[in-house]
Scaffold this motif. Structure first.
Motif, PDB file in Angstrom:
ATOM      1  N   GLU A   1       3.163  -9.307   6.511  1.00  0.00           N
ATOM      2  CA  GLU A   1       1.949  -8.464   7.027  1.00  0.00           C
ATOM      3  C   GLU A   1       1.117  -7.947   5.757  1.00  0.00           C
ATOM      4  OE1 GLU A   1       1.383  -4.161   9.063  1.00  0.00           O
ATOM      5  OE2 GLU A   1       3.345  -4.969   8.935  1.00  0.00           O
ATOM      6  N   ILE A   2       0.064  -8.128   5.674  1.00  0.00           N
ATOM      7  CA  ILE A   2      -0.637  -7.553   4.675  1.00  0.00           C
ATOM      8  C   ILE A   2      -1.040  -5.912   4.812  1.00  0.00           C
ATOM      9  CG2 ILE A   2      -3.121  -7.555   3.342  1.00  0.00           C
ATOM     10  CD1 ILE A   2      -3.081 -10.731   3.971  1.00  0.00           C
ATOM     11  N   LEU A   3      -0.869  -5.147   3.743  1.00  0.00           N
ATOM     12  CA  LEU A   3      -1.040  -3.833   3.819  1.00  0.00           C
ATOM     13  C   LEU A   3      -2.193  -3.368   3.135  1.00  0.00           C
ATOM     14  CD1 LEU A   3       2.661  -2.620   3.114  1.00  0.00           C
ATOM     15  CD2 LEU A   3       1.319  -2.837   5.567  1.00  0.00           C
ATOM     16  N   LEU A   4      -2.529  -3.964   1.947  1.00  0.00           N
ATOM     17  CA  LEU A   4      -3.686  -3.533   1.129  1.00  0.00           C
ATOM     18  C   LEU A   4      -4.102  -4.696   0.342  1.00  0.00           C
ATOM     19  CD1 LEU A   4      -5.331  -1.068   0.093  1.00  0.00           C
ATOM     20  CD2 LEU A   4      -3.748  -0.774  -1.698  1.00  0.00           C
ATOM     21  N   LEU A   5      -5.308  -4.831   0.036  1.00  0.00           N
ATOM     22  CA  LEU A   5      -5.929  -5.776  -0.923  1.00  0.00           C
ATOM     23  C   LEU A   5      -7.037  -4.913  -1.847  1.00  0.00           C
ATOM     24  CD1 LEU A   5      -7.303  -8.584   1.317  1.00  0.00           C
ATOM     25  CD2 LEU A   5      -5.204  -8.312   0.187  1.00  0.00           C
ATOM     26  N   GLY A   6      -6.968  -5.387  -3.191  1.00  0.00           N
ATOM     27  CA  GLY A   6      -7.832  -4.897  -4.065  1.00  0.00           C
ATOM     28  C   GLY A   6      -8.513  -5.882  -5.056  1.00  0.00           C
ATOM     29  N   ALA A   7      -9.539  -5.669  -5.604  1.00  0.00           N
ATOM     30  CA  ALA A   7     -10.162  -6.612  -6.761  1.00  0.00           C
ATOM     31  C   ALA A   7     -10.951  -5.629  -7.662  1.00  0.00           C
ATOM     32  CB  ALA A   7     -11.138  -7.481  -5.781  1.00  0.00           C
ATOM     33  N   GLU A   8     -10.739  -5.821  -8.802  1.00  0.00           N
ATOM     34  CA  GLU A   8     -11.097  -5.183 -10.082  1.00  0.00           C
ATOM     35  C   GLU A   8     -12.737  -5.830 -10.306  1.00  0.00           C
ATOM     36  OE1 GLU A   8      -9.809  -3.895 -14.395  1.00  0.00           O
ATOM     37  OE2 GLU A   8      -9.510  -5.919 -13.731  1.00  0.00           O
ATOM     38  N   ARG A   9     -13.525  -4.912 -10.226  1.00  0.00           N
ATOM     39  CA  ARG A   9     -15.094  -5.204 -10.210  1.00  0.00           C
ATOM     40  C   ARG A   9     -15.721  -6.126 -11.357  1.00  0.00           C
ATOM     41  NH1 ARG A   9     -18.662  -0.376  -7.804  1.00  0.00           N
ATOM     42  NH2 ARG A   9     -18.060  -0.557  -5.761  1.00  0.00           N
TER      43      ARG A   9
ATOM     44  N   GLU B   1      -2.238   9.750   4.671  1.00  0.00           N
ATOM     45  CA  GLU B   1      -1.188   9.978   3.584  1.00  0.00           C
ATOM     46  C   GLU B   1      -0.685   8.517   3.165  1.00  0.00           C
ATOM     47  OE1 GLU B   1       2.916  12.311   2.548  1.00  0.00           O
ATOM     48  OE2 GLU B   1       2.237  12.254   4.683  1.00  0.00           O
ATOM     49  N   LEU B   2      -0.457   7.733   4.172  1.00  0.00           N
ATOM     50  CA  LEU B   2      -0.115   6.459   3.685  1.00  0.00           C
ATOM     51  C   LEU B   2      -1.207   5.438   2.801  1.00  0.00           C
ATOM     52  CD1 LEU B   2       2.102   4.150   3.657  1.00  0.00           C
ATOM     53  CD2 LEU B   2       1.291   3.734   5.974  1.00  0.00           C
ATOM     54  N   ARG B   3      -2.217   5.861   3.276  1.00  0.00           N
ATOM     55  CA  ARG B   3      -3.039   5.089   2.592  1.00  0.00           C
ATOM     56  C   ARG B   3      -3.371   5.560   1.274  1.00  0.00           C
ATOM     57  NH1 ARG B   3      -9.761   6.196   3.747  1.00  0.00           N
ATOM     58  NH2 ARG B   3      -8.978   8.072   2.713  1.00  0.00           N
ATOM     59  N   GLU B   4      -3.352   6.915   0.971  1.00  0.00           N
ATOM     60  CA  GLU B   4      -3.372   7.354  -0.300  1.00  0.00           C
ATOM     61  C   GLU B   4      -2.051   6.862  -1.361  1.00  0.00           C
ATOM     62  OE1 GLU B   4      -6.102   8.960  -1.721  1.00  0.00           O
ATOM     63  OE2 GLU B   4      -6.898   8.840   0.224  1.00  0.00           O
ATOM     64  N   ARG B   5      -1.131   6.830  -0.623  1.00  0.00           N
ATOM     65  CA  ARG B   5       0.038   6.547  -1.320  1.00  0.00           C
ATOM     66  C   ARG B   5      -0.042   4.821  -1.630  1.00  0.00           C
ATOM     67  NH1 ARG B   5       5.181   8.902  -0.769  1.00  0.00           N
ATOM     68  NH2 ARG B   5       5.761   7.132  -2.026  1.00  0.00           N
ATOM     69  N   LEU B   6      -0.420   4.203  -0.638  1.00  0.00           N
ATOM     70  CA  LEU B   6      -0.620   2.737  -1.073  1.00  0.00           C
ATOM     71  C   LEU B   6      -1.336   2.650  -2.379  1.00  0.00           C
ATOM     72  CD1 LEU B   6      -0.970   1.292   2.695  1.00  0.00           C
ATOM     73  CD2 LEU B   6       1.058   0.784   0.653  1.00  0.00           C
ATOM     74  N   ILE B   7      -2.618   3.240  -2.326  1.00  0.00           N
ATOM     75  CA  ILE B   7      -3.478   3.031  -3.552  1.00  0.00           C
ATOM     76  C   ILE B   7      -2.972   3.632  -4.590  1.00  0.00           C
ATOM     77  CG2 ILE B   7      -5.918   3.694  -4.315  1.00  0.00           C
ATOM     78  CD1 ILE B   7      -6.790   3.668  -1.411  1.00  0.00           C
TER      79      ILE B   7
ATOM     80  N   ASP C   1      -5.215  -2.331  12.141  1.00  0.00           N
ATOM     81  CA  ASP C   1      -3.863  -1.475  12.078  1.00  0.00           C
ATOM     82  C   ASP C   1      -3.956  -0.009  12.201  1.00  0.00           C
ATOM     83  OD1 ASP C   1      -1.376  -0.429  11.538  1.00  0.00           O
ATOM     84  OD2 ASP C   1      -0.745  -2.070  10.121  1.00  0.00           O
ATOM     85  N   ALA C   2      -3.743   0.710  13.355  1.00  0.00           N
ATOM     86  CA  ALA C   2      -3.693   2.185  13.693  1.00  0.00           C
ATOM     87  C   ALA C   2      -2.603   2.888  13.056  1.00  0.00           C
ATOM     88  CB  ALA C   2      -3.914   2.220  15.244  1.00  0.00           C
ATOM     89  N   ARG C   3      -1.578   2.144  12.396  1.00  0.00           N
ATOM     90  CA  ARG C   3      -0.375   3.050  11.985  1.00  0.00           C
ATOM     91  C   ARG C   3      -0.762   3.700  10.462  1.00  0.00           C
ATOM     92  NH1 ARG C   3       3.633  -1.482  12.050  1.00  0.00           N
ATOM     93  NH2 ARG C   3       1.719  -2.948  11.082  1.00  0.00           N
ATOM     94  N   TYR C   4      -2.049   3.210   9.800  1.00  0.00           N
ATOM     95  CA  TYR C   4      -2.341   3.775   8.774  1.00  0.00           C
ATOM     96  C   TYR C   4      -2.711   5.250   8.696  1.00  0.00           C
ATOM     97  CZ  TYR C   4      -2.478  -0.756   6.228  1.00  0.00           C
ATOM     98  OH  TYR C   4      -2.149  -1.939   5.698  1.00  0.00           O
ATOM     99  N   SER C   5      -1.933   6.228   8.267  1.00  0.00           N
ATOM    100  CA  SER C   5      -2.217   7.428   7.982  1.00  0.00           C
ATOM    101  C   SER C   5      -3.104   7.729   6.717  1.00  0.00           C
ATOM    102  CB  SER C   5      -0.981   8.252   8.090  1.00  0.00           C
ATOM    103  OG  SER C   5      -0.012   8.221   7.063  1.00  0.00           O
TER     104      SER C   5
END
Length: 288
Positions: free
Chosen positions: A116-124, A32-38, A26-30
């Motif tokens: 559409e998946i935007l972000l995935l995360g897993a706690e270590r 700023e958007l990445r930081e906001r998502l996280i 996905d090339a649409r990830y800026s």
């Protein structure tokens, strides 16, 4: 389309004991958007995101818009840690978030609608996971059927049965095929998106009648929205029609048996009384 989850620099993003992954296509990830998502993902994890959608048995879901940074509206699903035997099984299996990414890719390749998946995360260490998906543009089948006109409803029900049949013939069993997990996204012809794939599997069991019929039984929750037995048979007939002529008769016998069982349950009065109390008097003729 590749669904290998990486950050902008090709490696996972780590923060606060969590590892986050972005879809590398996905090339649409800026930035700023990445930081906001996280940031929003951490707010959902901490329970401080403003809009809480619901709490289920195994997860909590939150919602947020990202219009100001050029992103979509998104749902944040925080999965509880796995305990007991299932936790031991994780040694040999990938995490739930990674499973959703993989199964979504396979379903999309089969032209099955998925979010559409935007972000995935897993706690270590803690075992929690998070899945962020874009909001589906449409209405759940449950909400659509409340509002649809009679002819439109009939067409959607038949098409729904055919789409579930296509899902099964492709080898997939949905983990929770309830009306709330199916969205209507188009009407001419009817189009659908299936959500919540933590328990969806591609399995040889899809060739067996019992797992497939169990999925169809889950669709029996349509009774909560004023759907008649005739409407229910439209779904199941649409399902049977998707099979080859040789197998179609056997599938119709199975769904007819399911309908007879449902009618018997209705006649006992328990379901009928609850539906009547919830919906009030019916104002619409059922027709055939």
């Amino acid at each position: 389309m590749s669904w290998r989850m990486t950050g902008f620099d090709g490696v996972p993003l780590t923060r606060g004991g969590w590892r986050f992954f972005l879809p590398d296509y996905d090339a649409r990830y800026s930035e700023e958007l990445r930081e906001r998502l996280i940031d929003s993902a951490f707010a959902a994890i901490d329970g401080t995101l403003p809009t809480r959608v619901r709490r289920s048995r195994h997860a909590e879901t939150w919602f947020e818009h990202f219009n100001q940074v050029g992103g979509p509206a998104a749902y944040f699903k925080v999965l509880d840690p796995i305990h007991g035997v299932n936790r031991a099984r994780r040694i040999f299996k990938r995490g739930r978030a990674a499973h959703v990414a993989s199964i979504s890719a396979h379903l999309r390749a089969e032209a099955v609608g998925v979010p559409e998946i935007l972000l995935l995360g897993a706690e270590r260490r803690g075992g929690r996971e998070i899945i962020v998906t874009a909001r589906v543009e449409g209405f759940s089948i449950a909400r659509h059927l409340r509002r649809a006109k009679l002819e439109s409803r009939r067409g959607v029900l038949r098409a729904l049965g055919a789409e579930v049949s296509r899902l099964h013939r492709a080898g997939y069993i949905h983990g929770d095929l309830s009306p709330f997990n199916i969205f209507v996204t188009g009407l001419e012809p009817p189009q659908f998106v299936f959500i919540d794939h933590e328990r969806t599997r591609r399995t040889i069991l899809s060739r067996l009648a019992r797992p497939r019929m169990r999925n169809l039984v889950q669709l029996g929750h349509l009774e909560l929205f004023g759907i008649t037995n005739t409407d229910r048979m439209r779904v199941w007939s649409g399902y049977a029609a998707g099979f080859s002529r040789r197998r179609r008769r056997a599938e119709r016998r199975r769904v007819a048996a399911m309908l007879r069982e449902r009618i018997a349950q209705d006649r006992k009065g328990g379901v009928a009384a609850r539906v009547a109390a919830t919906l009030g008097p019916r104002r619409e003729a059922s027709g055939s």
